[in-house]
Motif scaffolding. Structure first.
Motif, mmCIF file in Angstrom:
data_model
loop_
_atom_site.group_PDB
_atom_site.id
_atom_site.type_symbol
_atom_site.label_atom_id
_atom_site.label_comp_id
_atom_site.label_asym_id
_atom_site.label_seq_id
_atom_site.Cartn_x
_atom_site.Cartn_y
_atom_site.Cartn_z
ATOM 1 N N TYR A 141 63.118 -16.312 84.843
ATOM 2 C CA TYR A 141 63.202 -17.772 84.699
ATOM 3 C C TYR A 141 61.871 -18.334 84.195
ATOM 4 C CZ TYR A 141 60.651 -18.510 89.140
ATOM 5 O OH TYR A 141 59.705 -18.532 90.131
ATOM 6 N N TYR A 142 61.960 -19.522 83.597
ATOM 7 C CA TYR A 142 60.811 -20.210 83.016
ATOM 8 C C TYR A 142 60.760 -21.620 83.592
ATOM 9 C CZ TYR A 142 61.374 -16.432 79.626
ATOM 10 O OH TYR A 142 61.525 -15.198 79.036
ATOM 11 N N THR A 143 59.627 -21.999 84.174
ATOM 12 C CA THR A 143 59.493 -23.294 84.828
ATOM 13 C C THR A 143 58.740 -24.273 83.934
ATOM 14 O OG1 THR A 143 57.462 -22.544 85.924
ATOM 15 C CG2 THR A 143 59.530 -22.275 87.126
ATOM 16 N N PRO A 144 58.878 -25.584 84.217
ATOM 17 C CA PRO A 144 58.130 -26.585 83.449
ATOM 18 C C PRO A 144 56.618 -26.375 83.608
ATOM 19 C CG PRO A 144 59.858 -27.595 84.791
ATOM 20 C CD PRO A 144 59.746 -26.175 85.226
ATOM 21 N N PRO A 145 55.848 -26.705 82.579
ATOM 22 C CA PRO A 145 56.292 -27.344 81.334
ATOM 23 C C PRO A 145 56.839 -26.340 80.316
ATOM 24 C CG PRO A 145 53.908 -27.128 81.339
ATOM 25 C CD PRO A 145 54.373 -26.637 82.671
ATOM 26 N N ILE A 146 57.985 -26.687 79.719
ATOM 27 C CA ILE A 146 58.579 -25.875 78.654
ATOM 28 C C ILE A 146 58.547 -26.711 77.378
ATOM 29 C CG2 ILE A 146 60.624 -24.604 77.883
ATOM 30 C CD1 ILE A 146 61.501 -24.366 80.771
ATOM 31 N N SER A 147 57.482 -26.545 76.610
ATOM 32 C CA SER A 147 57.357 -27.291 75.358
ATOM 33 C C SER A 147 58.413 -26.810 74.364
ATOM 34 C CB SER A 147 55.958 -27.119 74.768
ATOM 35 O OG SER A 147 55.746 -25.767 74.407
ATOM 36 N N MET A 148 58.662 -27.610 73.350
ATOM 37 C CA MET A 148 59.626 -27.197 72.334
ATOM 38 C C MET A 148 59.174 -25.927 71.641
ATOM 39 S SD MET A 148 62.528 -27.587 71.033
ATOM 40 C CE MET A 148 62.967 -29.143 71.812
ATOM 41 N N GLU A 149 57.856 -25.803 71.437
ATOM 42 C CA GLU A 149 57.343 -24.579 70.820
ATOM 43 C C GLU A 149 57.625 -23.367 71.707
ATOM 44 O OE1 GLU A 149 53.116 -22.632 69.215
ATOM 45 O OE2 GLU A 149 53.155 -24.642 70.128
#
Length: 340
Positions: A249-257
């Motif tokens: 899993y990936y937590t915020p912040p998830i930039s568009m890049e």
């Protein structure tokens, strides 16, 4: 066959009939967008959580007191029996497909700060893993189907008693012994459904990393002839899932890049994992060795980070599949739409 002809409505009555029919119909409104449904679901969830806290504090508890009668008690008992028979039906948090039908649909505007991404989602059977104490005081795990809540597999496991996990049974579990863990509802009697997604996934990984896989039965059989023909080291059959594997899993912040260059490629890629074969295998040549396996991907899941666990289909979780679904939309949303 014939068709009855309707008598024409006099002009002076037409307006009245139309107004009468409109009065009986609910007011017409445009369909809510996925983002609007999501916002409403989150507000309802917050309101329900507030009410549960008040109930726990015994606020307004007197309003629910009633003496009742025998007939009502009988109905309650019957209702409880029916509920018990389907207690795990449609309990899994089931994501909506990401919609791109209007200008208001698409990736959430607060993707960077308000969402958790899970990728890659494995191909397999969605289910609940529920643990019980067996007759020999060992913990056994039972798997229940997502929609009907039917039990379809029972096996010993290292999970603590009185735990419930949201899982995906790998499509090749008999070959690789893997069951994937998406989410956590309960752990050792402690409920986590009211916790936010960020915390649930952290707890999931921290606890599962502490457990030791329970070796399969020594009676496990291996088809060495088939393995020789395939020229690869794959056991024929695991009797039950052997490895509980959390989905990354990936937590915020998830930039568009980051979303385009890290999350999307991970969701598209076959995940490679090394399964350590237990030392209790019947063949000494295989005992303690490792099996390299590839896990097919089924796409990407997005969760509202501040949302609690919501049973049933909900806009608080969004799915982007790897390929169009059979019988789906004419313009399906897939991972291929998102390119860096």
């Amino acid at each position: 066959m014939f068709t009855a002809r309707r008598s024409p409505v006099p002009p002076h009555q037409a307006g009245g009939l139309r107004r009468a029919s409109e009065f009986k119909m609910p007011p017409s409104t445009r369909p809510l967008t996925q983002d609007e449904r999501r916002h409403r679901a989150l507000e309802e969830q917050k309101s329900a959580s507030y009410e549960r806290i008040n109930a726990a504090r015994n606020i307004d508890s007197m309003a629910f007191l009633s003496l009742g009668n025998e007939d009502e008690e009988d109905e309650d008992r019957k209702r409880n029996r029916r509920r018990k028979n389907r207690r795990y039906a449609d309990v899994c948090m089931f994501a909506e497909l990401l919609e791109l039908q209007t200008e208001h649909d698409g990736l959430p505007h607060n993707l960077e700060t308000g969402w958790v991404a899970l990728a890659p989602i494995p191909v397999g059977k969605r289910c609940l893993a529920v643990t019980y104490s067996g007759k020999d005081y060992r913990t056994s795990t039972q798997l229940f189907s997502r929609l009907k809540g039917a039990r379809f597999l029972k096996f010993p496991s290292p999970l603590p008693m009185n735990s419930i996990l949201d899982c995906v049974l790998d499509a090749n579990w008999e070959v690789n012994g893997i069951i994937h863990v998406l989410d956590i509802l309960r752990w050792h009697g402690k409920d986590f459904t009211d916790c936010e997604a960020n915390f649930r996934f952290w707890w999931r990984d921290s606890r599962i990393s502490e457990i030791t896989p329970l070796p399969p039965s020594p009676s496990m059989e291996f088809d060495f002839a088939s393995m020789a023909q395939a020229e690869r080291e794959i056991p024929l059959t695991f009797q039950y899932p052997y490895v509980f594997l959390p989905v990354p899993y990936y937590t915020p912040p998830i930039s568009m890049e980051m979303f385009l260059t890290t999350v999307i490629p991970a969701a598209k890629m076959t995940r490679s994992f090394e399964v350590k074969l237990p030392p209790a295998l019947p063949s000494t040549s295989w005992a303690g060795r490792a099996l390299q396996t590839g896990i097919a991907t089924d796409g990407l899941l997005l969760y509202v980070s501040e949302a609690s666990y919501q049973s049933g289909e909900t806009p608080l979780s969004t799915w982007v599949p790897t390929k169009p679904l059979e019988g789906g939309l004419s313009n399906p949303v897939t991972l291929d739409l998102f390119e860096a």
